[in-house]
Design a protein around this motif. Structure first.
Motif, PDB file in Angstrom:
ATOM      1  N   VAL A  94     -62.643 -76.887   6.296  1.00  0.00           N
ATOM      2  CA  VAL A  94     -63.675 -77.857   5.898  1.00  0.00           C
ATOM      3  C   VAL A  94     -65.083 -77.288   6.119  1.00  0.00           C
ATOM      4  O   VAL A  94     -66.011 -77.557   5.352  1.00  0.00           O
ATOM      5  N   LEU A  95     -65.230 -76.455   7.148  1.00  0.00           N
ATOM      6  CA  LEU A  95     -66.554 -75.859   7.415  1.00  0.00           C
ATOM      7  C   LEU A  95     -67.002 -75.021   6.210  1.00  0.00           C
ATOM      8  O   LEU A  95     -68.160 -75.099   5.782  1.00  0.00           O
ATOM      9  N   LEU A  96     -66.077 -74.243   5.663  1.00  0.00           N
ATOM     10  CA  LEU A  96     -66.438 -73.408   4.505  1.00  0.00           C
ATOM     11  C   LEU A  96     -66.745 -74.280   3.286  1.00  0.00           C
ATOM     12  O   LEU A  96     -67.597 -73.939   2.465  1.00  0.00           O
ATOM     13  N   LYS A  97     -66.019 -75.412   3.188  1.00  0.00           N
ATOM     14  CA  LYS A  97     -66.304 -76.331   2.070  1.00  0.00           C
ATOM     15  C   LYS A  97     -67.737 -76.860   2.179  1.00  0.00           C
ATOM     16  O   LYS A  97     -68.447 -76.968   1.186  1.00  0.00           O
ATOM     17  N   LYS A  98     -68.141 -77.182   3.408  1.00  0.00           N
ATOM     18  CA  LYS A  98     -69.515 -77.675   3.616  1.00  0.00           C
ATOM     19  C   LYS A  98     -70.529 -76.606   3.194  1.00  0.00           C
ATOM     20  O   LYS A  98     -71.565 -76.901   2.629  1.00  0.00           O
ATOM     21  N   TRP A  99     -70.214 -75.379   3.533  1.00  0.00           N
ATOM     22  CA  TRP A  99     -71.081 -74.239   3.205  1.00  0.00           C
ATOM     23  C   TRP A  99     -71.282 -74.161   1.685  1.00  0.00           C
ATOM     24  O   TRP A  99     -72.412 -74.071   1.194  1.00  0.00           O
ATOM     25  N   ILE A 100     -70.155 -74.222   0.963  1.00  0.00           N
ATOM     26  CA  ILE A 100     -70.234 -74.126  -0.504  1.00  0.00           C
ATOM     27  C   ILE A 100     -70.945 -75.355  -1.084  1.00  0.00           C
ATOM     28  O   ILE A 100     -71.768 -75.237  -1.983  1.00  0.00           O
ATOM     29  N   ASN A 101     -70.644 -76.536  -0.514  1.00  0.00           N
ATOM     30  CA  ASN A 101     -71.299 -77.756  -1.007  1.00  0.00           C
ATOM     31  C   ASN A 101     -72.809 -77.726  -0.790  1.00  0.00           C
ATOM     32  O   ASN A 101     -73.558 -78.411  -1.485  1.00  0.00           O
ATOM     33  N   ALA A 102     -73.250 -76.922   0.180  1.00  0.00           N
ATOM     34  CA  ALA A 102     -74.702 -76.783   0.415  1.00  0.00           C
ATOM     35  C   ALA A 102     -75.317 -75.781  -0.558  1.00  0.00           C
ATOM     36  O   ALA A 102     -76.499 -75.446  -0.458  1.00  0.00           O
ATOM     37  N   GLY A 103     -74.493 -75.271  -1.485  1.00  0.00           N
ATOM     38  CA  GLY A 103     -75.005 -74.356  -2.510  1.00  0.00           C
ATOM     39  C   GLY A 103     -75.041 -72.902  -2.046  1.00  0.00           C
ATOM     40  O   GLY A 103     -75.690 -72.068  -2.671  1.00  0.00           O
ATOM     41  N   LEU A 104     -74.361 -72.614  -0.943  1.00  0.00           N
ATOM     42  CA  LEU A 104     -74.393 -71.252  -0.392  1.00  0.00           C
ATOM     43  C   LEU A 104     -73.179 -70.458  -0.878  1.00  0.00           C
ATOM     44  O   LEU A 104     -72.143 -71.035  -1.191  1.00  0.00           O
ATOM     45  N   ASP A 105     -73.318 -69.152  -0.901  1.00  0.00           N
ATOM     46  CA  ASP A 105     -72.275 -68.287  -1.452  1.00  0.00           C
ATOM     47  C   ASP A 105     -71.406 -67.701  -0.327  1.00  0.00           C
ATOM     48  O   ASP A 105     -71.797 -67.715   0.843  1.00  0.00           O
ATOM     49  N   LEU A 106     -70.245 -67.192  -0.713  1.00  0.00           N
ATOM     50  CA  LEU A 106     -69.333 -66.580   0.262  1.00  0.00           C
ATOM     51  C   LEU A 106     -68.844 -65.222  -0.220  1.00  0.00           C
ATOM     52  O   LEU A 106     -68.711 -64.986  -1.426  1.00  0.00           O
ATOM     53  N   GLY A 107     -68.555 -64.347   0.739  1.00  0.00           N
ATOM     54  CA  GLY A 107     -67.969 -63.052   0.434  1.00  0.00           C
ATOM     55  C   GLY A 107     -66.844 -62.748   1.419  1.00  0.00           C
ATOM     56  O   GLY A 107     -66.604 -63.504   2.364  1.00  0.00           O
ATOM     57  N   ASN A 108     -66.164 -61.617   1.175  1.00  0.00           N
ATOM     58  CA  ASN A 108     -65.008 -61.219   1.983  1.00  0.00           C
ATOM     59  C   ASN A 108     -65.434 -60.201   3.055  1.00  0.00           C
ATOM     60  O   ASN A 108     -66.104 -59.213   2.743  1.00  0.00           O
ATOM     61  N   HIS A 109     -65.012 -60.450   4.303  1.00  0.00           N
ATOM     62  CA  HIS A 109     -65.355 -59.560   5.419  1.00  0.00           C
ATOM     63  C   HIS A 109     -64.058 -59.117   6.119  1.00  0.00           C
ATOM     64  O   HIS A 109     -64.078 -58.840   7.303  1.00  0.00           O
ATOM     65  N   THR A 110     -62.970 -59.092   5.359  1.00  0.00           N
ATOM     66  CA  THR A 110     -61.578 -58.830   5.805  1.00  0.00           C
ATOM     67  C   THR A 110     -61.003 -60.010   6.589  1.00  0.00           C
ATOM     68  O   THR A 110     -61.740 -60.890   7.036  1.00  0.00           O
ATOM     69  N   PHE A 111     -59.689 -59.971   6.769  1.00  0.00           N
ATOM     70  CA  PHE A 111     -58.998 -61.060   7.469  1.00  0.00           C
ATOM     71  C   PHE A 111     -59.369 -61.091   8.958  1.00  0.00           C
ATOM     72  O   PHE A 111     -59.858 -62.085   9.464  1.00  0.00           O
TER      73      PHE A 111
END
Ligand SMILES: [Zn+2]
Length: 321
Positions: free
Chosen positions: A90-107
């Motif tokens: 849910v934290l990442l969903k909030k991040w995206i809902n705030a208009g922010l982008d995401l990338g991969n930093h490995t598992f």
């Protein structure tokens, strides 16, 4: 009269278009902000309510700045005891809902220098599952990859193999020019919070902003020394309590240095990022120095990089940068 007015308008337009060609369009330097180790550094140090509060503050303070941001995720941090925890997703969903982008930093944030190529490739693929799905649900694409510890390989073969693998999987490597040790300040800050030392917290915060200013000045200088100009920069900071609290102050300081915040896409349009990089050292150093080393720059080029103040080092309990 009507004709005169039209002529006046036409000449006015010509005058202003000439003027805009002569005057510099935008004298501001450009910087992209990237935030690593999402959802949070030392995530298991915090119980769930506390974690949510810190993360909410981070997102709120980032949003208040109205600037493009990309966060790099370690999906292992979305798990509790080996199982994905919806409260963390849910934290990442909030991040995206705030208009922010995401990338991969490995598992799990391993170093490419400690793993076989095959294991590292598995880490890349395992680390994208949820992030890619969340982005796609929001009609966004997963595009960027950031190497843990900025370690990109101890041999050209390893480096090139991983770069080819990333490119085959439609990833772009996210370089860093303004490298720093914000995480040491963050560790000291968490210790001050744990022992309820409000004054020490403030002191660490103030020192942090001063230190970041000196780092930006240093990397500006190195950029000018290498390219003869201040290139578009990429700043790396980490997701932690310190940045959750101090993000607006950090942005204020950067703005006062005449910077404009841009997306990572825009920053990387700078030709500088096409420079040759054959660096295979162990250190997770700035790309400016990777390019300088590739060009064979001698020791005196690198000068004195600003250091973390001794009391912050001691307070953090971390032995070296
Ligand atoms: Zn990291």
């Amino acid at each position: 009269m009507k004709k005169n007015k039209r002529l006046f308008l036409i000449f006015g337009l010509i005058f202003f278009s000439i003027l805009s060609c002569v005057l510099p369009q935008d004298q501001k330097s450009k910087i992209a902000v990237t935030i690593d180790d999402l959802p949070l550094q030392r995530i298991d140090h915090f119980e769930n309510n506390k974690l949510r509060k810190i993360f909410d503050k981070l997102v709120k303070n980032i949003k208040s700045q109205r600037i493009p941001i990309i966060g790099f995720v370690n999906e292992m941090k979305l798990q509790v005891k080996g199982e994905y925890d919806i409260r963390r997703i849910v934290l990442l969903k909030k991040w995206i809902n705030a208009g922010l982008d995401l990338g991969n930093h490995t598992f799990s944030h391993p170093s490419l220098h400690d793993l076989s190529i095959e294991k590292f490739e598995e880490e890349i693929l395992k680390g994208e599952k949820i992030t890619r799905e969340l982005l796609n649900q929001n009609k966004k694409e997963l595009k960027y990859f950031r190497h843990p510890y900025l370690q990109t390989g101890r041999s050209l073969e390893a480096k090139n193999t991983i770069e080819q693998f990333l490119s085959d999987h439609k990833y772009t490597v996210a370089p860093v020019t303004i490298d720093n040790a914000d995480w040491i300040f963050a560790s000291a800050y968490d210790k001050a919070i744990d022992s309820n030392k409000t004054e020490v917290m403030k002191q660490i915060g103030t020192e942090y902003i001063n230190y970041m200013k000196s780092k930006i000045e240093y990397w500006q200088g190195q950029s000018i020394a290498l390219f003869g100009r201040n290139i578009n920069h990429v700043l790396l900071i980490h997701a932690n309590t310190l940045n959750a609290e101090y993000f607006p102050e950090l942005c204020k300081m950067i703005r006062s240095m005449n910077y404009k915040f841009v997306s990572l896409d825009e920053a990387l349009h700078d030709e500088a990022y096409k420079s040759n990089d054959t660096f295979i050292g162990n250190g997770g150093i700035s790309w400016i120095h990777r390019w300088a080393i590739t060009q064979g720059k001698k020791k005196d080029f690198f000068g004195e990089e600003p250091q973390v103040p001794k009391f912050i080092m001691r307070y953090s309990g971390i032995n070296s940068e």
